[in-house]
Design an enzyme around this catalytic site. Structure first.
Site, mmCIF file in Angstrom:
data_model
loop_
_atom_site.group_PDB
_atom_site.id
_atom_site.type_symbol
_atom_site.label_atom_id
_atom_site.label_comp_id
_atom_site.label_asym_id
_atom_site.label_seq_id
_atom_site.Cartn_x
_atom_site.Cartn_y
_atom_site.Cartn_z
ATOM 1 N N ASN A 219 17.601 32.277 72.577
ATOM 2 C CA ASN A 219 18.690 32.577 72.733
ATOM 3 C C ASN A 219 19.355 33.106 71.342
ATOM 4 O O ASN A 219 18.551 33.273 70.542
ATOM 5 C CB ASN A 219 19.812 31.589 73.339
ATOM 6 N N ASP A 315 19.126 17.037 79.122
ATOM 7 C CA ASP A 315 20.615 17.306 79.017
ATOM 8 C C ASP A 315 21.122 16.380 77.808
ATOM 9 O O ASP A 315 21.562 15.297 78.073
ATOM 10 C CB ASP A 315 21.368 17.128 80.312
ATOM 11 N N LEU A 317 23.562 16.553 75.718
ATOM 12 C CA LEU A 317 24.953 16.061 75.574
ATOM 13 C C LEU A 317 25.264 15.047 76.806
ATOM 14 O O LEU A 317 26.004 14.135 76.380
ATOM 15 C CB LEU A 317 25.877 17.274 75.797
ATOM 16 N N LYS A 350 30.305 15.135 81.003
ATOM 17 C CA LYS A 350 29.441 14.813 79.890
ATOM 18 C C LYS A 350 29.991 13.782 78.938
ATOM 19 O O LYS A 350 29.529 13.035 78.159
ATOM 20 C CB LYS A 350 29.173 15.958 79.051
#
Length: 407
Positions: A219, A315, A317, A350
């Site tokens: 990204n 994931d 977080l 989260k």
């Protein structure tokens, strides 16, 4: 507001001084610029005047104000002087005390703190005479902002590139903060910081998910806000670990830097250290998916469409939220719509203590930009809009806000 006198000398990196002037003004410094004759072979005074909105000084004998001796008054006016780029020639002149133009005359006539950002061919930089001159100036109290490694105008790939403008601004911020003076009128470092002696972990930059030896999924994250946070926390007295994906940014001094590439590598690095940290800033833009397999050879072009199967990455977080005991967890949310709703949802899902959100759909901020526009969302349902500012300033404001909330 602090006053910066920028001296630009005659190297190809003079074009970067225009960007440096812009970065300094965005960081709320008042900037005045001096140009040597050789610098004007590369850049024009008008560019600096337009950005700084101040007179540009080029001639020792052209006195703008008859009530002052300009090269003396400028040194008295400045809170710090930056020579960027600094050529081998200007370093040699300063080391023997020459005063044959506006820049050298001003520098010889002032006791103001001085910062030198060298830029030259690697052999010129490593030449014994240049290094001798540098050592003399260091002994005289000049601060050096070391050049970086990279592609040079001469064609070499080596040390000699002028440090990036954003990093020079960060160095000045650090200097003023450590002097307990504050880099801007809006952001000052507390005398006694909540972060002093605490262990902070920061993630930054993108991750790189390999498809084959040539291609990868990534990204646009530059890592700038994560690096700025790491430096700000270091300046507040924290022990800082920075886990960074691939970026072009140099390692911050005084910070433990862990370089990784993939989301899995970042997850492992963070998980390994999580138990021993007090606060986490998860600013990295981690890929949500990775190819199910990394091909051993380059995928050859073929007729028709191509389908690639991806699987979820860890994931990070969510894991940190599920496993936190004493840690304070700061997450980031890069969204393109419904910013507040998604940020509040992420905060709850989260189990984070803070979510810092921004709109990456706005190309004038975020990712590769030096600016951003953050809003902080807290567990108690309160929020703080930080506004559009340079990332180095936003890092200060984020940490300022947490000084009064954390613990």
């Amino acid at each position: 507001m602090k006053n910066i006198l920028l001296a630009v000398t005659g190297g190809i990196a003079a074009y970067k001084a225009i960007d440096l002037t812009s970065k300094l003004t965005q960081a709320n410094y008042n900037v005045r610029v001096m140009l040597t004759d050789n610098a004007q072979e590369f850049v024009q005074p008008l560019a600096f005047q337009a950005i700084s909105r101040n007179v540009v000084y080029t001639n020792t004998f052209k006195e703008e104000n008859p009530e002052q001796i300009q090269h003396v008054a400028l040194g008295d006016w400045a809170d710090a002087i930056v020579i960027a780029p600094a050529t081998a020639n200007i370093i040699a002149k300063l080391s023997v005390g020459m005063a044959d133009d506006m820049v050298t005359s001003t520098l010889l006539a002032t006791e103001t703190p001085k910062f030198i950002a060298p830029a030259m061919n690697v052999h010129m930089y490593e030449n014994a005479r240049t290094q001798h001159n540098i050592s003399i100036l260091k002994g005289d109290g000049y601060e050096f902002i070391e050049p970086g490694d990279g592609y040079l105008a001469c064609g070499y790939v080596a040390k000699g590139r002028m440090e990036e403008p954003l990093q020079i601004v960060a160095r000045l911020n650090e200097y003023f903060n450590s002097s307990s003076q504050g880099a801007t009128s809006e952001s000052t470092t507390p005398t006694s910081s909540t972060f002093k002696g605490q262990h902070a972990l920061v993630t930054a930059g993108p991750t790189m998910e390999e498809l084959d030896p040539v291609r990868y999924l990534s990204n646009r994250s530059s890592g700038k806000i994560g690096y700025a946070l790491a430096e700000t926390l270091r300046d507040r007295g924290a022990q800082v670990t920075l886990v960074s994906g691939p970026t072009s940014l140099p390692d911050p001094e005084g910070v433990e830097v862990i370089r990784i590439e993939s989301a899995q590598e970042m997850f492992e690095a963070v998980k390994q250290r999580y138990e021993n940290v007090d606060i986490v800033f998860k600013a990295a833009a981690v890929s949500d998916y990775t190819p199910t397999e990394m091909l051993p050879h380059k995928l050859k072009k073929q007729e028709g469409e191509l389908s690639v199967t991806f699987k979820r990455t860890p994931d990070i977080l969510k894991y940190l939220g599920e496993h936190k005991s004493h840690q304070y967890l700061v997450g980031f949310a890069a969204e393109t719509r419904d910013i507040e709703r998604y940020a509040q949802d992420k905060l709850e899902r989260k189990n984070a203590d803070v979510i810092i959100a921004n709109n990456v759909g706005d190309r004038s901020i975020g990712f590769s930009s030096d600016n951003n526009d953050y809003t902080m969302y807290f567990k108690d349902q309160s929020s703080v809009a930080l506004g559009k500012k340079p990332k180095v300033e936003l890092a200060q404001l984020i940490v300022d806000e947490l000084e009064t909330r954390w613990k």
